[in-house]
Design a protein around this motif. Structure first.
Motif, PDB file in Angstrom:
ATOM      1  N   ARG A 159       0.641  -1.229   0.016  1.00  0.00           N
ATOM      2  CA  ARG A 159       0.072  -0.176  -0.042  1.00  0.00           C
ATOM      3  C   ARG A 159       0.777   1.161   0.055  1.00  0.00           C
ATOM      4  O   ARG A 159       1.952   1.066   0.446  1.00  0.00           O
ATOM      5  CB  ARG A 159      -0.841  -0.122   1.319  1.00  0.00           C
ATOM      6  N   ILE A 160       0.442   2.431  -0.440  1.00  0.00           N
ATOM      7  CA  ILE A 160       0.899   3.534  -0.555  1.00  0.00           C
ATOM      8  C   ILE A 160       0.878   4.461   0.688  1.00  0.00           C
ATOM      9  O   ILE A 160      -0.294   4.362   1.350  1.00  0.00           O
ATOM     10  CB  ILE A 160       0.395   4.518  -1.626  1.00  0.00           C
ATOM     11  N   ARG A 161       1.987   4.528   1.362  1.00  0.00           N
ATOM     12  CA  ARG A 161       2.191   5.314   2.740  1.00  0.00           C
ATOM     13  C   ARG A 161       1.401   6.624   2.548  1.00  0.00           C
ATOM     14  O   ARG A 161       1.672   7.434   1.463  1.00  0.00           O
ATOM     15  CB  ARG A 161       3.433   5.461   3.133  1.00  0.00           C
ATOM     16  N   ASP A 162       0.601   7.291   3.431  1.00  0.00           N
ATOM     17  CA  ASP A 162      -0.024   8.448   3.296  1.00  0.00           C
ATOM     18  C   ASP A 162       0.541   9.400   4.835  1.00  0.00           C
ATOM     19  O   ASP A 162      -0.087  10.507   4.962  1.00  0.00           O
ATOM     20  CB  ASP A 162      -1.482   8.126   3.555  1.00  0.00           C
ATOM     21  N   ASP A 163       1.925   8.878   5.112  1.00  0.00           N
ATOM     22  CA  ASP A 163       2.032   9.598   6.613  1.00  0.00           C
ATOM     23  C   ASP A 163       3.454  10.153   6.240  1.00  0.00           C
ATOM     24  O   ASP A 163       4.102  10.454   7.294  1.00  0.00           O
ATOM     25  CB  ASP A 163       2.101   8.854   7.599  1.00  0.00           C
ATOM     26  N   VAL A 164       4.105  10.344   5.009  1.00  0.00           N
ATOM     27  CA  VAL A 164       5.244  10.602   4.788  1.00  0.00           C
ATOM     28  C   VAL A 164       5.433  11.855   3.906  1.00  0.00           C
ATOM     29  O   VAL A 164       6.456  12.420   3.388  1.00  0.00           O
ATOM     30  CB  VAL A 164       6.105   9.433   4.095  1.00  0.00           C
ATOM     31  N   ALA A 165       4.479  12.631   3.910  1.00  0.00           N
ATOM     32  CA  ALA A 165       4.558  13.925   3.034  1.00  0.00           C
ATOM     33  C   ALA A 165       5.505  14.868   3.260  1.00  0.00           C
ATOM     34  O   ALA A 165       6.033  15.603   2.611  1.00  0.00           O
ATOM     35  CB  ALA A 165       3.065  14.573   3.127  1.00  0.00           C
ATOM     36  N   ASP A 166       5.904  14.718   4.578  1.00  0.00           N
ATOM     37  CA  ASP A 166       6.814  15.945   5.164  1.00  0.00           C
ATOM     38  C   ASP A 166       8.143  15.103   5.796  1.00  0.00           C
ATOM     39  O   ASP A 166       8.974  15.794   6.421  1.00  0.00           O
ATOM     40  CB  ASP A 166       6.112  16.695   6.499  1.00  0.00           C
ATOM     41  N   ARG A 167       8.235  14.002   5.289  1.00  0.00           N
ATOM     42  CA  ARG A 167       9.510  13.185   5.409  1.00  0.00           C
ATOM     43  C   ARG A 167      10.527  13.073   4.298  1.00  0.00           C
ATOM     44  O   ARG A 167      10.006  13.224   3.293  1.00  0.00           O
ATOM     45  CB  ARG A 167       9.188  11.798   5.724  1.00  0.00           C
ATOM     46  N   TYR A 168      11.528  12.773   4.746  1.00  0.00           N
ATOM     47  CA  TYR A 168      12.910  12.822   3.774  1.00  0.00           C
ATOM     48  C   TYR A 168      13.035  11.193   3.288  1.00  0.00           C
ATOM     49  O   TYR A 168      13.211  10.606   4.407  1.00  0.00           O
ATOM     50  CB  TYR A 168      14.187  13.171   4.153  1.00  0.00           C
ATOM     51  N   GLY A 169      12.667  10.998   2.131  1.00  0.00           N
ATOM     52  CA  GLY A 169      12.587   9.559   1.778  1.00  0.00           C
ATOM     53  C   GLY A 169      13.661   8.542   2.332  1.00  0.00           C
ATOM     54  O   GLY A 169      13.259   7.645   2.661  1.00  0.00           O
ATOM     55  N   PRO A 170      14.925   9.007   2.110  1.00  0.00           N
ATOM     56  CA  PRO A 170      15.792   8.148   2.711  1.00  0.00           C
ATOM     57  C   PRO A 170      16.048   7.679   4.175  1.00  0.00           C
ATOM     58  O   PRO A 170      16.343   6.600   4.745  1.00  0.00           O
ATOM     59  CB  PRO A 170      17.173   8.691   2.293  1.00  0.00           C
ATOM     60  N   ASP A 171      15.370   8.634   4.878  1.00  0.00           N
ATOM     61  CA  ASP A 171      15.202   8.387   6.361  1.00  0.00           C
ATOM     62  C   ASP A 171      13.852   7.739   6.648  1.00  0.00           C
ATOM     63  O   ASP A 171      14.007   6.795   7.565  1.00  0.00           O
ATOM     64  CB  ASP A 171      15.086   9.728   7.190  1.00  0.00           C
TER      65      ASP A 171
END
Length: 429
Positions: A159-171
């Motif tokens: 599933r696509i995560r919906d809680d990472v819009a303000d996160r840096y992908g590598p972290d």
């Protein structure tokens, strides 16, 4: 007697950790050639975390990837060269999935996870593709489906995560693997981290992906190198906190050489790129990704496990990317299927002080071209032949009539090696 019985029960209840194979953390950075790391003589980018892994582990100087990312991933996961499958850009040979890294590690009793850059299938078309390739858990961006860094589009366990819009992908990817290793601290686990860093941003979406927050540009290659080193350090620190460093084999490598240019921003509505040139000693080295020269295929390989892998060792053994699967089989203690014609040779013996590698030539291919090489000489499938020790930029091919005795012997060996692969007869690309 009661105390003795209680102690006996406690002993029987504790897992026999000494007999358990090690955990494995396999990290593969993106678009990073040997000239970029301090431990390999690079001076353009501080890489303290990776340098520390090299200082306390074993560093290989002759590891060779394919020239670009997708074929390298196929080779690593299958233990076989891409031309065996006629793989096109975006394809994975799913008919051989059962004999690839994930299922084999699962059958050996490992919990398995992958996070970062998948790039062997469109996950929007097949969200469970990682499960089909033997991964119990995954947190990935698939294949040019969305951003990988800021406001990342990440598929997690289908599933696509919906809680990472303000996160840096590598972290996000690192956090996922740290959680996985924590949950499976009693082991054994196999954590595979094909990193997004240091590849530039996706360039083929309808609209440009988000900039670095608060800026009107993307991260430079130097900034991505710093982030890559930092994120690797986070994983190593997590193993230290969990008390798992001596129980975990860490392998760090990269999928191909450094890119020649990296997307820097948007100008007049279009993405623009800046050149990537790195310094190694007194030499300035332009990125060579996409070529079969050393700048495109000679990549770092660092292996670390305190108390088990020699510290500070530098190995000149030949390694190519078909070797990772048989090496993991030896480390994890399982046999590869006898009916599968793997191309790889285990380099597990090289992780011992007196061990020696068995590979006598390395192979790489790119867009219908290929080479075989040893540490000094290199033969292309069209007959071009170089002494790359004396001519690393491959400016002066050697003709047979100008062969030295050493070159003549090497040419004959490498011609036989190329013939043994069946390249000319069997390539499908």
């Amino acid at each position: 007697m009661r105390l003795l019985a209680l102690l006996l029960l406690l002993v029987l209840a504790v897992p026999a950790q000494a007999d358990q194979p090690p955990n494995i953390l396999l990290i593969m950075a993106d678009d990073v050639g040997v000239e970029c790391l301090g431990s390999y003589g690079g001076t353009s980018y501080p890489t303290p975390q990776l340098d520390r892994l090299a200082e306390t582990g074993t560093r290989f100087t002759h590891c060779y990837s394919m020239a670009v990312c997708h074929p390298t991933r196929i080779t690593l996961m299958t233990g076989r060269y891409p031309f065996r499958f006629g793989a096109r850009w975006g394809d994975f040979p799913n008919d051989v999935a059962d004999s690839t890294i994930g299922p084999l590690m699962q059958r050996a009793g490992y919990a398995t996870a992958v996070a970062g850059k998948w790039q062997i299938a469109q996950l929007r078309d097949n969200p469970r593709h990682p499960a089909q390739l033997g991964f119990d858990e995954w947190s990935l961006f698939g294949w040019h489906e969305g951003p990988r860094y800021w406001q990342p589009l990440i598929w997690q366990n289908g599933r696509i995560r919906d809680d990472v819009a303000d996160r840096y992908g590598p972290d996000v990817y690192a956090d996922f693997l740290i959680d996985f290793m924590t949950q499976h601290r009693n082991g054994p686990f196999f954590a595979y981290f094909p990193m997004a860093l240091c590849h530039d941003v996706t360039d083929d979406l309808d609209a440009p992906v988000p900039f670095v927050p608060g800026k009107d540009r993307y991260e430079s290659y130097a900034e991505m190198m710093a982030q890559m080193d930092r994120v690797v350090g986070r994983l190593v620190d997590a193993l230290d906190r969990l008390g798992l460093r001596e129980e975990t084999l860490i392998i760090f490598t990269t999928d191909n050489g450094t890119a020649s240019r990296s997307i820097a921003g948007v100008r007049d509505g279009k993405l623009y790129r800046e050149p990537v040139v790195s310094r190694r000693g007194d030499e300035e080295i332009p990125g060579g990704k996409g070529t079969l020269k050393d700048t495109g295929t000679n990549v770092p390989l660092i292996v670390n496990r305190p108390g088990h892998v020699p510290a500070g060792a530098v190995r000149g053994d030949l390694v190519d990317f078909s070797d990772f699967l048989p090496t993991l089989a030896d480390v994890a203690g399982f046999k590869l299927p006898a009916n599968v014609p793997y191309d790889g040779h285990s380099f597990a013996a090289c992780l011992q002080e007196a061990g020696e590698g068995t590979r006598t030539w390395a192979f790489a291919e790119h867009r219908g071209k290929a080479f075989v090489r040893d540490r000094r000489f290199k033969l292309y499938d069209n007959g071009r032949f170089y002494d790359v020790q004396a001519d690393p930029k491959e400016k002066n091919p050697i003709s047979p009539e100008n062969d030295s005795p050493a070159a003549s012997r090497a040419r004959a060996r490498l011609q036989e090696a190329l013939k043994s692969t069946g390249w000319h007869e069997n390539r499908k690309n």
